[in-house]
Every structure is written in structure tokens, then in C-alpha cells.
Write a protein that holds these residues in place. Structure first.
Motif, PDB file in Angstrom:
ATOM      1  N   ASP A 595      -1.469  -9.018  18.695  1.00  0.00           N
ATOM      2  CA  ASP A 595      -2.960  -8.748  18.805  1.00  0.00           C
ATOM      3  C   ASP A 595      -3.051  -7.186  19.095  1.00  0.00           C
ATOM      4  OD1 ASP A 595      -3.858 -11.081  17.760  1.00  0.00           O
ATOM      5  OD2 ASP A 595      -4.013 -11.846  19.722  1.00  0.00           O
ATOM      6  N   LYS A 596      -2.219  -6.829  20.334  1.00  0.00           N
ATOM      7  CA  LYS A 596      -2.274  -5.236  20.705  1.00  0.00           C
ATOM      8  C   LYS A 596      -1.750  -4.490  19.447  1.00  0.00           C
ATOM      9  CE  LYS A 596      -2.300  -6.470  25.919  1.00  0.00           C
ATOM     10  NZ  LYS A 596      -3.372  -5.841  26.122  1.00  0.00           N
ATOM     11  N   SER A 597      -0.640  -4.976  19.007  1.00  0.00           N
ATOM     12  CA  SER A 597      -0.055  -4.006  17.982  1.00  0.00           C
ATOM     13  C   SER A 597      -1.021  -3.695  16.698  1.00  0.00           C
ATOM     14  CB  SER A 597       1.290  -4.688  17.353  1.00  0.00           C
ATOM     15  OG  SER A 597       1.902  -3.817  16.290  1.00  0.00           O
ATOM     16  N   ILE A 598      -1.746  -4.841  16.241  1.00  0.00           N
ATOM     17  CA  ILE A 598      -2.774  -4.545  15.392  1.00  0.00           C
ATOM     18  C   ILE A 598      -4.024  -3.510  15.774  1.00  0.00           C
ATOM     19  CG2 ILE A 598      -4.427  -5.762  13.942  1.00  0.00           C
ATOM     20  CD1 ILE A 598      -2.729  -8.372  14.005  1.00  0.00           C
ATOM     21  N   ALA A 606      -3.369   3.147  10.574  1.00  0.00           N
ATOM     22  CA  ALA A 606      -2.238   2.717   9.852  1.00  0.00           C
ATOM     23  C   ALA A 606      -2.444   1.162   9.193  1.00  0.00           C
ATOM     24  CB  ALA A 606      -0.870   2.299  10.753  1.00  0.00           C
ATOM     25  N   PHE A 607      -3.461   1.347   8.439  1.00  0.00           N
ATOM     26  CA  PHE A 607      -4.006   0.027   8.055  1.00  0.00           C
ATOM     27  C   PHE A 607      -2.986  -1.073   7.150  1.00  0.00           C
ATOM     28  CE2 PHE A 607      -7.751   3.027   7.764  1.00  0.00           C
ATOM     29  CZ  PHE A 607      -8.623   2.345   8.916  1.00  0.00           C
ATOM     30  N   GLY A 608      -2.137  -0.409   6.425  1.00  0.00           N
ATOM     31  CA  GLY A 608      -1.085  -1.132   5.648  1.00  0.00           C
ATOM     32  C   GLY A 608      -0.166  -1.871   6.536  1.00  0.00           C
ATOM     33  N   SER A 642      -9.752 -10.875  10.970  1.00  0.00           N
ATOM     34  CA  SER A 642      -9.192  -9.609  11.083  1.00  0.00           C
ATOM     35  C   SER A 642      -8.614  -8.628  10.157  1.00  0.00           C
ATOM     36  CB  SER A 642      -8.001  -9.287  12.071  1.00  0.00           C
ATOM     37  OG  SER A 642      -7.487  -8.284  12.511  1.00  0.00           O
ATOM     38  N   GLY A 643      -8.063  -9.487   8.998  1.00  0.00           N
ATOM     39  CA  GLY A 643      -7.647  -8.800   7.758  1.00  0.00           C
ATOM     40  C   GLY A 643      -8.766  -8.209   6.995  1.00  0.00           C
ATOM     41  N   ASN A 644      -9.939  -9.005   6.874  1.00  0.00           N
ATOM     42  CA  ASN A 644     -10.812  -8.555   5.935  1.00  0.00           C
ATOM     43  C   ASN A 644     -11.729  -7.452   6.689  1.00  0.00           C
ATOM     44  OD1 ASN A 644     -10.790 -10.431   4.084  1.00  0.00           O
ATOM     45  ND2 ASN A 644     -11.825 -12.066   5.217  1.00  0.00           N
ATOM     46  N   GLU A 645     -11.621  -7.426   8.013  1.00  0.00           N
ATOM     47  CA  GLU A 645     -12.429  -6.165   8.728  1.00  0.00           C
ATOM     48  C   GLU A 645     -11.387  -4.924   8.472  1.00  0.00           C
ATOM     49  OE1 GLU A 645     -11.634  -6.134  13.104  1.00  0.00           O
ATOM     50  OE2 GLU A 645     -14.080  -6.212  13.225  1.00  0.00           O
ATOM     51  N   ILE A 646     -10.290  -4.920   8.631  1.00  0.00           N
ATOM     52  CA  ILE A 646      -9.260  -3.870   8.147  1.00  0.00           C
ATOM     53  C   ILE A 646      -9.491  -3.365   6.702  1.00  0.00           C
ATOM     54  CG2 ILE A 646      -7.046  -3.230   7.891  1.00  0.00           C
ATOM     55  CD1 ILE A 646      -6.170  -4.875  10.308  1.00  0.00           C
ATOM     56  N   GLU A 662      -1.777   2.316  -1.757  1.00  0.00           N
ATOM     57  CA  GLU A 662      -1.332   1.388  -2.383  1.00  0.00           C
ATOM     58  C   GLU A 662      -0.597   0.373  -1.350  1.00  0.00           C
ATOM     59  OE1 GLU A 662       1.879   3.428  -4.349  1.00  0.00           O
ATOM     60  OE2 GLU A 662       0.354   4.672  -5.584  1.00  0.00           O
ATOM     61  N   HIS A 663      -0.086   0.858  -0.219  1.00  0.00           N
ATOM     62  CA  HIS A 663       0.276  -0.318   0.595  1.00  0.00           C
ATOM     63  C   HIS A 663      -0.677  -1.263   1.085  1.00  0.00           C
ATOM     64  CE1 HIS A 663       2.733  -1.100   4.711  1.00  0.00           C
ATOM     65  NE2 HIS A 663       2.857  -2.207   3.640  1.00  0.00           N
ATOM     66  N   VAL A 664      -1.857  -0.771   1.477  1.00  0.00           N
ATOM     67  CA  VAL A 664      -2.953  -1.568   1.647  1.00  0.00           C
ATOM     68  C   VAL A 664      -3.336  -2.668   0.484  1.00  0.00           C
ATOM     69  CG1 VAL A 664      -5.608  -1.724   2.125  1.00  0.00           C
ATOM     70  CG2 VAL A 664      -4.050  -0.087   3.446  1.00  0.00           C
ATOM     71  N   LEU A 665      -3.385  -2.241  -0.664  1.00  0.00           N
ATOM     72  CA  LEU A 665      -3.507  -3.129  -1.996  1.00  0.00           C
ATOM     73  C   LEU A 665      -2.443  -4.106  -2.022  1.00  0.00           C
ATOM     74  CD1 LEU A 665      -4.753  -0.561  -4.580  1.00  0.00           C
ATOM     75  CD2 LEU A 665      -6.380  -2.026  -3.420  1.00  0.00           C
ATOM     76  N   GLU A 666      -1.372  -3.817  -1.759  1.00  0.00           N
ATOM     77  CA  GLU A 666      -0.124  -4.732  -1.937  1.00  0.00           C
ATOM     78  C   GLU A 666      -0.364  -5.959  -0.633  1.00  0.00           C
ATOM     79  OE1 GLU A 666       3.544  -2.744  -1.232  1.00  0.00           O
ATOM     80  OE2 GLU A 666       3.383  -1.530  -3.205  1.00  0.00           O
ATOM     81  N   GLN A 667      -0.895  -5.713   0.427  1.00  0.00           N
ATOM     82  CA  GLN A 667      -1.124  -6.519   1.524  1.00  0.00           C
ATOM     83  C   GLN A 667      -2.092  -7.461   1.342  1.00  0.00           C
ATOM     84  OE1 GLN A 667       1.407  -7.110   3.564  1.00  0.00           O
ATOM     85  NE2 GLN A 667       2.633  -5.340   2.701  1.00  0.00           N
TER      86      GLN A 667
END
Length: 779
Positions: A595-598, A606-608, A642-646, A662-667
Motif C-alpha cells: 500500500d505504501k509503495s503504491i 509512476a502510474f504504470g 485503487s486501480g480505477n483511481e490511478i 503505453e505501460h498504463v494501457l497494458e496494465q
């Protein structure tokens, strides 16, 4: 004897003996039960009832006794625990102040035990968070000292950040004086006297600093402290004997020395500076006395002519005076001349001889130390053994340290009656680090260990610890700085355990500055190695604060990457802050603090990376959920939120590069795939097997739809590892669901065949054996 005692009470002993002999004990056969029973059955019934009542009464007594014993044991345990906690609260760690008493009470169960904080940030940055608890009279000495010193440390850091002038020793001394702790007593040395010595050692009493070595600057500071103390003694003596002093309206330095000598030599007749007619009565010559006491009090202008004597001539005079020896009453005055010549000569041989032949020359240890410090020369301790060079071999600081270290600490402290005398002597002989380490071990109620930390901060700030090793125990520069930094860091970590992050941060900053060389490290004027050491420790300590509950809010503020928060004080440029936060996020991930890392990754954009970690956690949660973990639903829901929020934040973040998008779209794709798998598990647990089968057929990344064609060989080639980890459990769920759904068109059989093909194509993946057995049974 017994008969006399009975007779005194009016008892006839003989009659009493006869009466006792007349008593006779006889055995009776009377029944202990009532005799109303008319037959054996009624009698046995009564016996049975009485036995039952007796047993019940005995059981009640046993239960009551056991209950009382249990309650006493519980009370004793509680008392021992309360007593242990109270004693621990008196220790050095638990005596530190809290920023908010109510808040600290809610977060500290007992000293040393930290209770998990809530998700709401409780540590605020800014001026309000740094408010120090006022000095209440009901506080212990340790609490009062820690609170006052912490405010001075905060001011010191603020001044160093702005490259402003600040005198830490003066600030700490003023903080201690504001508490009014010291009272007149039998102790020779108090902590305020120690702080004045520290002031002079680091030169805070000087307006102009001379171009001398750091070691000789420290020696000069110790000497000035002793001269200040003697000048104070001269004034107090004059005030206590105003008639004999006859000071009048003159208040010059030389006039004070004259008044002091009138008191000191009151039994020796008229003194030369008071003589009206020297022909009538020869006055006492006090030339050497005046010169000596002028020098002893720091009045150099009045004694300058003697200070300019040649060292060779002074040494010769010493030899001559030693040969003459003591001659009556004149010897007392000649000794002052001898002392002065020995000091000016700086000859080790003359000083050693003086101490050896006149061991009672000095009345106080302060006089002895002042003489030794005046004689010290800035030279090597070794010298040639040849003639003149041996006679003029300089007396050095190492010589003084070796002489003082011959005696045990108890010799100086008078077996503990004067506890600060030994560290005082160590400081006077420029053994700074040994003095601080000795004080740090004094954990009594006076709180000397707290004073030691702040003395270490002062010495580290001025960068003088490299000169602090005693004779025979030399430390390298970095070793001395690291020792002080460790002490300061340990003190700051105590605040961390008390949830007082703002104050802990101030001490951590000082610990990093100490290992980096002190105040020069704040403006990058230290060496490259010291800069590297400071950077490493600073990042390590900031990470420790960051990972603590409330640390992200303190260092980074309510939002953003800390551009306007506390971390900017120590990492001024954005690039270094981002690099530090990325490294901190990686450490959080390695230690399982996801949680802290996210949160950190979100703060720096660093959303991806944050989505990748969310997908990893979501994959693990789905696997745990399929194995029956009860709290999996809330965990997975929080991760998806949390993912949808990011993803929503990423839309409005202007600094995201094309590669990052691109990284965000992949994730995002991985997140939606995991959501679909989670939905299938939910239908299966709720018994909606047909809905689960329909969802399985819709999965684009798992070709289980009977109407779809194509090979399954490259199924996992482009599939995320987070999704791959969920496939075995997903296949197991698919087989379980199809067993509870009627196969009306043969599509379920086709699905079973496809599952078997998938397993056959992935034998190398070491999937669970029960999955293969389940497929075999279904076929």
C-alpha cells in the motif's frame, strides 16, 4: 519462674495442677446425626442427605477459595505489569515529549510498543506539528531537557538550511538555563559549567577567530574557560571581602587583581603597589603574583611583557630556580615565577620535573589544567634525545592526555559524589568523544545522557570530533563522526517509537549532517566522501520516516511528490526527490508494504508501476480467495478501486510520457482481465454456475468457447504473469461449474476437451496435480 508469674496474677498454682489432674477424656458412641429415624432406610436416607450437603458445602468452599486465589494471582500479575511499565516509562526512551498528548496516548499501548495507526494521517507537517510541549513542573528532568533541547535542534536545522549564523552551544545552554534545574550544592561541576566549556571549546565566545590549527583552537577554548572561571572567582572573592579588598571606585582588570592580592596576602604586610614610603618599611614584591594572576584570569594585556620571554631563557631560569631550591618564605613567591617560566618555555622536561618535585604546587585541578594547557605547543609528541633538543622538547596535548588517563574515573568523581568532574576533565584535555560517550552512559534521573547527545550535535556541527581521540585511542575522522551520528540517530529513533515523527526527523537530519562533517555539509563545502556518506545516511533515515505510519503525509504533504513539504528541506531538486522516492517504493515492495509503495508511486506519477503492483496484489488476492480466504472480497474490492483511481488520475496528469502511457494501457488490460476472473469466482461461490460458465466462454484470453477455433499452444505467450497465476484456479472453477450445469448441446464437453488441451500444452508449468486428476475424471 512459672509459679511466681501465676502468683503475681492471683492464681494458686497447686490448686490449678490438682484441677487439671481431675479432667478425664472418655470415648462416647453418640450418633452425630439426628436420631428421629425409625428404621434403617430412613437413617440411610438422612446419612445420604447429610453427606450430599457436606459435599456441596465443601465444593462451595473450594470454589470460593480457588476464585480468591485466582483473583489474587490476576491482581498480582496486573500489579507487576503496571510496575514494570511504570519503571520503563522512567527510562531514557519513554521520557521524551510527545507532540500531542492525546494523540500519543491513543497510539502508545506501553513504552516500546507501537500500536498500528489508522489510515487517516495523524502527523502533520508545518509549524503546528513542531510545537514542543511546555515545561510543566510535574514533568521529570529528562522530559524537560528533551523538550527544551528539541526546540533548539529545530532552530539549528532551520538556520543551517538557510545558511544563517547560529551558535548551537549557546542555544543549548540557554535551553538548559531556562529550566532552572541546577541549584547550589556540593558538586564542583554542573551541566551549565559543562555547556560553558563547550561554548569556549568551539569558539562561540570569540568575535574574531585566529588562524591556528583546530587542535590548538580547542586548547585555547579550554584555557579561556578556565580563565573565565578564575576571573569569576576573583570578583566573588572581592565581593565577599569588600573591606580587605579596598577596591574603591576602580574597576579595571589590574585593580581587581590588586584587590584580590590584598585579600590573598593580607598576612604578609604592605604590598608593593600599596606602599607609600618604601624606605620606611620594605613592601612585599608581588610582581610575579600580579603577572601570574593576570594571566590566570585572562588579562593578557597586563602580563604581555612576560609572555614575550624567549623559551630558551625561560628554560634556563627554570634550571637555575630548581638548583636554588626552597629558601624560607620566599619560596612561595618564587614558585609563581617558576610556573611562568615553565609555561613560557613549553619544555616537556621542565614541566615533568615541576610536577614530580612539587606535587602540591596547585590548589585545584582547574589551576593544574590551566598551567598544562598554557604549556602545550602544537608539535609532534616525539622529540630527539640529543642535548639541547631534549631540553626544549615541546609539551604536547598527548602528554597531558596520557598523564590524566593514568587515573581511574572514580578518582576524579570522588567515587560518584561529583559525577561530572571526569567528563569535565576529558573535555578540558580535548578528549571530546570519550567525554560524550561517558556522559551517554549516565542514565540517572539528571538526564546526562540527553545532554550528551546534544553536546555531540554541537561538536559534530563544528566538525571538531576528528580531534577528539584520547592518547592511545586515536579514531579516524569518519569513525568519530559515525560514532556521534549513531548516538544522535538512536536518540531520534526513540521519538519514532513514540510516534513523534517531526522531532525524529530533526534529529535524523542532524545525524546525517554529523556523518557528513557538520555545518559544512549543509552547504556542500565538505569532502566528496563526506557528501557521499551524508547522502547515504540521509536517504536511509528519510526512508525510515517515510515507511512509518504517517511518514508519507509528513514528508510529502497531502498531495504531490513533496515539492512543498518536509522532504524538500533535505532533497532540494525534483530529480533527487524522484529518485529517492522510487528507491523507497522499491524497498516498500520488497518488504511487503504494498500500500505504501503504491501510494509513493502515485505521488511521483509512476502510474504504470503502481498499476503493475496493484495487479500483482490483485492476482495474489484472487488466488487466496479461491483457496477459501475470508477477507479476500474486501481486499480485491479495495485494489480494483485503487486501480480505477490511478487510471482516472493518469488522464489528467500532464507529465506522462508516451512510453508511460503505453505501460498504463497494458496494465489496464491486465486489470480488466483480473476483474473478469474475479467475477467468475464470485458467480461460482454464490452458486450461479450457469452465469459463471457464460462468463468463462466470454474470456478473450482463454479460448474455452466451443464455437471458437484456434490452437492453444501460444496461449500464454502474451499473457501477463499476474493473469497466468490465476489460470489454474480458473480452470478448476470451470470444471466445477460445468458439473452443475446440464450439457444440452455438447458445449460443456467441448469445453472440457479444450481444458484438457490447455493442460497438455502446459505440462512444463508445474500446475497443481489435483487439477490434472480433476480433468481426467471429467473426461
Amino acid at each position: 519462674m512459672g509459679c511466681r508469674l501465676l502468683a503475681r496474677e492471683g492464681i494458686n498454682a497447686e490448686q490449678l495442677a490438682r484441677d487439671l489432674k481431675s479432667f478425664e477424656l472418655k470415648t462416647t458412641y453418640e450418633d452425630v446425626f439426628p436420631a428421629e429415624a425409625t428404621n434403617v432406610e430412613e437413617y440411610l436416607q438422612q446419612v445420604h442427605e447429610m453427606a450430599m450437603l457436606s459435599a456441596i458445602q465443601e465444593a462451595q468452599k473450594d470454589n470460593l477459595r480457588n476464585f480468591n486465589d485466582h483473583m489474587m494471582t490476576v491482581l498480582e500479575d496486573d500489579w507487576q505489569k503496571e510496575k514494570r511499565d511504570f519503571l520503563q516509562s522512567l527510562s531514557r526512551i519513554s521520557m521524551l515529549p510527545r507532540t500531542n498528548t492525546a494523540e500519543a496516548t491513543s497510539t502508545i499501548g506501553r513504552p516500546g510498543q507501537i500500536v498500528s495507526a489508522s489510515s487517516t494521517p495523524r502527523v502533520h507537517s508545518g509549524p503546528a506539528s513542531m510545537e514542543i510541549t511546555p515545561h510543566h513542573v510535574n514533568k521529570s528532568i529528562q522530559e524537560k531537557k528533551a523538550s527544551a533541547y528539541a526546540e533548539a535542534v529545530k532552530n539549528l536545522n532551520n538556520a543551517r538550511e538557510r545558511a544563517q549564523s547560529f551558535k548551537p552551544a549557546t542555544a543549548f545552554k540557554a535551553a538548559l538555563e531556562s529550566l532552572g534545574l541546577e541549584a547550589a550544592g556540593s558538586k564542583t561541576v554542573g551541566m551549565q559549567k559543562i555547556w560553558h566549556l563547550v561554548q569556549t571549546l568551539v569558539g562561540e565566545d570569540l568575535n574574531v577567530h585566529h588562524n591556528v590549527s583546530k587542535k590548538m583552537s580547542l586548547v585555547g577554548g579550554a584555557k579561556r574557560h578556565l580563565e573565565w572561571g578564575h576571573a569569576k572567582h576573583v570578583i566573588e572573592t572581592i565581593q565577599n571581602h569588600p573591606v580587605q579588598a579596598s577596591l574603591g571606585g576602580s574597576v579595571g582588570n589590574l585593580q581587581r587583581i590588586h584587590a584580590f592580592l590584598r585579600i590573598r596576602l593580607r598576612d604578609h604586610g604592605v604590598l608593593d603597589f600599596d606602599a607609600v614610603d618604601s624606605r620606611r618599611q620594605p613592601p612585599l614584591d608581588t610582581t610575579w603574583q600580579q603577572i601570574f594572576f593576570c594571566l590566570r584570569s585572562g588579562y593578557y594585556d597586563e602580563a604581555r611583557s612576560v609572555a614575550q620571554s624567549s623559551p630558551a631563557v625561560a628554560s634556563e631560569e627554570c634550571e637555575k630556580m630548581f638548583r636554588l631550591g626552597d629558601r624560607g618564605t620566599r619560596a612561595m613567591y618564587d614558585r609563581k615565577k617558576l610556573l611562568l617560566y615553565a609555561m613560557v618555555s613549553g619544555s616537556r622536561r621542565q614541566i615533568d620535573r615541576l610536577l614530580r618535585e612539587m606535587p602540591n604546587l596547585f590548589n585545584t585541578i582547574e589551576d593544574f589544567l590551566w598551567f598544562q594547557l598554557c604549556a602545550i605547543r602544537d608539535g609532534a609528541s616525539g622529540s630527539s634525545s640529543s642535548g639541547l633538543n631534549d631540553a626544549l622538547a615541546p609539551y604536547t596535548l598527548e602528554d597531558l592526555q596520557m598523564y590524566l588517563n593514568k587515573f581511574e574515573p572514580s578518582y576524579y568523581t570522588k567515587n560518584g559524589k561529583d559525577p561530572l568532574m571526569y567528563p569535565y576533565v576529558l573535555l578540558m584535555s580535548i578528549q571530546l568523544l570519550p567525554a560524550v560517550l561517558y556522559l551517554s552512559k549516565e542514565t540517572g534521573e539528571e538526564g546526562f545522557n540527553i545532554d550528551a547527545v546534544h553536546i555531540a550535535i554541537t561538536f559534530a556541527d563544528y566538525g571538531v570530533l576528528s580531534e577528539s581521540g584520547g592518547a592511545g585511542q586515536k579514531l579516524g575522522m569518519m569513525d568519530a563522526f559515525a560514532e556521534a551520528a549513531s548516538m544522535i540517530r538512536q536518540f531520534g529513533s526513540a521519538y519514532m517509537r513514540l510516534e513523534n515523527l517531526p522531532i525524529a526527523l530533526e534529529y535524523y537530519a542532524q545525524a546525517a549532517a554529523a556523518v557528513g562533517g557538520g555545518q559544512l555539509s549543509w552547504v556542500r563545502r565538505n569532502s566528496l566522501d563526506q557528501q557521499r556518506q551524508r547522502s547515504l545516511m540521509l536517504k536511509q533515515l528519510l526512508t525510515e520516516v517515510l515507511l512509518h505510519d504517517g511518514g508519507i503525509y509528513l514528508l510529502l504533504g497531502p498531495r504531490g511528490a513533496g515539492g512543498e513539504a518536509e522532504v524538500r528541506r533535505f532533497l532540494t531538486d525534483a530529480a533527487s526527490r524522484e529518485q529517492f522516492l522510487l528507491e523507497a517504493a522499491r524497498q516498500c515492495q520488497e518488504t511487503g508494504c504494498y500500500d505504501k509503495s503504491i501510494e509513493i508511486q502515485k505521488r511521483i506519477g509512476a502510474f504504470g508501476m503502481a498499476l503493475d503492483l496493484i495487479n500483482q496484489c490483485l492476482s495474489e488476492a484472487i488466488c487466496s480467495l479461491s483457496r477459501g480466504r475470508l477477507d479476500g472480497d474486501s481486499r480485491t474490492a479495495a485494489l480494483i478501486h485503487s486501480g480505477n483511481e490511478i487510471l482516472e488520475m493518469c488522464k489528467y496528469y500532464p507529465e506522462t510520457s508516451g512510453k508511460d502511457r503505453e505501460h498504463v494501457l497494458e496494465q489496464e488490460t491486465v486489470l480488466r482481465q483480473l476483474e473478469a476472473i474475479l467475477s467468475i469466482h464470485g458467480h461460482s461461490r454464490q452458486g450461479h454456475y450457469l452465469d459463471a460458465v457464460r462468463e468463462i466462454f466470454k474470456l478473450p484470453f482463454l479460448p474455452l468457447d466451443p464455437r471458437a477455433t484456434g490452437s492453444t499452444m501460444d496461449l500464454f505467450q502474451n499473457l501477463s504473469q499476474h493473469v497466468q497465476a490465476c489460470v489454474p484456479d480458473l480452470l478448476r472453477v470451470a470444471l466445477s461449474c460445468q458439473e452443475n450445469v446440464a450439457d444440452t448441446d455438447g458445449s460443456l464437453r467441448a469445453m472440457r476437451t479444450k481444458i484438457a488441451n490447455i493442460l497438455a500444452s502446459n505440462m512444463h508449468r508445474n500446475w497443481p496435480r489435483d487439477l490434472y486428476e480433476k480433468v481426467a475424471r471429467s473426461l
